[in-house]
Each structure stands twice: as structure tokens, then as C-alpha cells.
Design an enzyme around this catalytic site. Structure first.
Site, PDB file in Angstrom:
ATOM      1  CD  GLU A   1       0.354  -5.831  -2.324  1.00 41.56           C
ATOM      2  OE1 GLU A   1       0.248  -4.518  -2.335  1.00 41.56           O
ATOM      3  OE2 GLU A   1       1.349  -5.936  -3.277  1.00 41.56           O
TER       4      GLU A   1
ATOM      5  N   GLY B   1       0.957  -1.211  -0.056  1.00 39.97           N
ATOM      6  CA  GLY B   1      -0.081  -0.123  -0.037  1.00 39.97           C
ATOM      7  C   GLY B   1       0.920   1.386   0.020  1.00 39.97           C
TER       8      GLY B   1
END
Length: 294
Positions: free
Chosen positions: A166, A143
Site C-alpha cells: 500500500e 487486501g
């Protein structure tokens, strides 16, 4: 900004506008310093420039919903402050943002994430009209990388650490990483980074075109570069800067023919602004323009 007028204003999830202040030389664009726990709004010492710093040092500035409530509030206030012409977003020497707060999301079900549109509010920054410059040092992962890519200009230290890891957690980027990274560096390189979860340096990010410039040094050096650029942007007509940001962003959505036609329409519209008259008159008279921002 006369912050005493805002002292009683509580942090609001609705990001309500506040009354217009008397314009100072420097800007802070915050509600009240004490209302923010996860960010700092600092005095940039640059006319027309706001400086926002992510501030969760123990978590390496890991991104959470609480952080984005505060960040979005500060961004909203900055955008509505007529004295602000550009915003710089940064973190610390160790981390711009080392990723999302995994503890917050680990137990979510599909129904929770989907019905609540989890992390949709994280993309608020990409919708504001004031230019935002990211100054990245240390980790910008997951993020954090996505947040940096939402900014209009991205500067980094050469040793900054970017990545979309991720895949290592059994998931994928969810705040635009797959889309913005692919548009910035191309499908093959983006696919490699997202599928492997490999990290890459600020120096490599500059070579690949993700970063506008990578500098030697740490957070101070990259923030200084960002503030210098932000001050230059803030010195121009707000109307023209807003239009310029709009047409560049539109290039990401349109084909070349449609994009050129869109650009021309915005170009034509600026002939209805006071600043176009001010700028061209000043040029012909060899004077420095005094913008009205109208």
C-alpha cells in the site's frame, strides 16, 4: 444441503438466516449458485467442510465491495448450517487475491471513506465462530494478504507471493494488515515489509511464522492440505472447536495471566456440555465418540 429449498432465496445484504435443511454427508452452504458472481461455493467432498473460492479471474481476484457482500453472505450461511464444521477459503493458481480493486477506491474522498466506514465489512470473517482455513497460491497482496491473515489457519504454496504494498500507492493497510502481520512475525519484520512494500514468498512466510505450512505445487496441493485439516477439525465436537478457537483468539487481546484465567473459565464451562461427557466416556471405554454438538 438440499439446495432446491433455497432456489428462490435472493442474495441478501442483511445475510438473513435460512431454514434448517436435512443434513447430508457433504455440504455446500450457499444460497443459490447463480446468485454469486464473484465467488464460487464448491462441493468439498469432505464431510462437514465448506469450500469457498474467490472467482474474479480477469482481475486476479481483486477484492471489491460486491465480492465481500457475496463472501459475507456465504460465510453467514456456512456458520448457520449445523452440518458445517470448518470452511476452506481459496483462490486460483495465479492469485488468492492480488489486492483491493483500486478502481473502486481511487476517487473516494476522506468524507466518503470515513462516514461510510469503507471496508469495515471486509473484516466480517474475523468475527465468525466456525474455523476458516486459507489455502493460498499465487498472489496474496494488500487486501488479499489481509484477508488470508483473517483466517484461523493459513496454508500456502512455497511460491505464493505475499505483501502489503500500500505504501507504493500513497496509503497504508486498512483491513488489519499492520496489526495482524505485526502480531504474527514481530514488529521489526512487519515494519520492514510495510514501509518498503516488499513482497515475500510462502516459504519465507512459513519460516517467519505467518503461514502454518508451505507446500510444493500449486492450488490443488494447498487446497488438498487445507481440506484434510478442515475435515479433521469438522470431525470433532462443534462445542469444543468453537471454544478452542475463542480462547486462542483471546490470547491476542489479553496478557498471559488474564488469558490463562479466561481459558480456565471456558474450560470449566465445557463440563456443562454433553460432548464433554460423550468424549470422556468414549475415551475410558476405548470407543470412538459420537458427538451431539451440544
Amino acid at each position: 444441503m438440499n439446495t432446491s429449498r433455497l432456489a428462490s432465496r435472493p442474495l441478501s445484504r442483511s445475510y438473513r438466516a435460512f431454514a434448517q435443511p436435512i443434513l447430508p454427508r457433504f455440504v455446500r452452504c450457499q444460497s443459490t449458485q447463480s446468485s454469486y458472481e464473484n465467488i464460487l461455493v464448491e462441493d468439498s467432498q469432505k464431510p462437514g467442510v465448506a469450500l469457498i473460492r474467490l472467482n474474479r479471474p480477469k482481475a486476479l481476484n481483486a477484492l471489491s465491495s460486491a465480492l465481500f457482500v457475496e463472501l459475507n453472505d456465504a460465510l453467514k450461511n456456512c456458520e448457520e448450517d449445523p452440518e458445517v464444521g470448518a470452511i476452506v477459503l481459496t483462490g486460483s493458481d495465479k492469485a488468492f487475491a492480488a489486492g483491493a480493486d483500486i478502481k473502486e477506491m481511487a476517487s473516494l474522498s476522506f468524507a466518503d471513506a470515513y462516514t461510510n466506514n469503507f471496508i469495515a465489512s471486509w473484516s466480517y470473517m474475523s468475527s465468525i465462530r466456525t474455523p476458516v482455513i486459507a489455502a493460498v497460491s499465487g498472489h496474496a497482496l494488500g487486501g488479499g494478504c489481509e484477508l488470508a491473515m483473517m483466517c484461523d489457519i493459513l496454508y500456502a504454496t512455497k511460491t505464493a507471493n505475499f505483501g502489503q504494498p500500500e505504501i507504493k500507492l500513497g496509503t497504508i493497510p486498512g483491513a488489519g494488515g499492520s496489526q495482524r502481520l505485526t502480531k504474527a512475525i514481530g514488529k521489526s519484520k512487519a515494519m520492514e515489509l510495510i514501509l518498503t512494500g516488499n513482497n515475500y514468498s510462502g516459504e519465507q512466510a512459513e519460516r517467519d511464522g505467518l503461514v502454518a505450512k508451505a507446500v510444493e505445487g500449486g492450488n490443488k496441493e494447498v487446497v488438498d492440505l487445507a481440506l484434510t485439516t478442515a475435515a479433521k477439525i469438522a470431525s470433532y465436537s462443534r462445542v469444543a472447536v468453537t471454544a478452542a478457537k475463542e480462547v486462542v483468539n483471546k490470547s491476542q487481546d489479553l496478557g498471559i495471566r488474564e488469558g490463562v484465567e479466561y481459558e480456565r473459565r471456558i474450560f470449566h464451562s465445557l463440563f456443562g456440555s454433553q460432548d464433554q461427557k460423550i468424549g470422556m466416556k468414549a475415551f475410558t471405554e476405548k470407543q470412538k465418540p459420537k458427538w451431539s454438538h451440544s
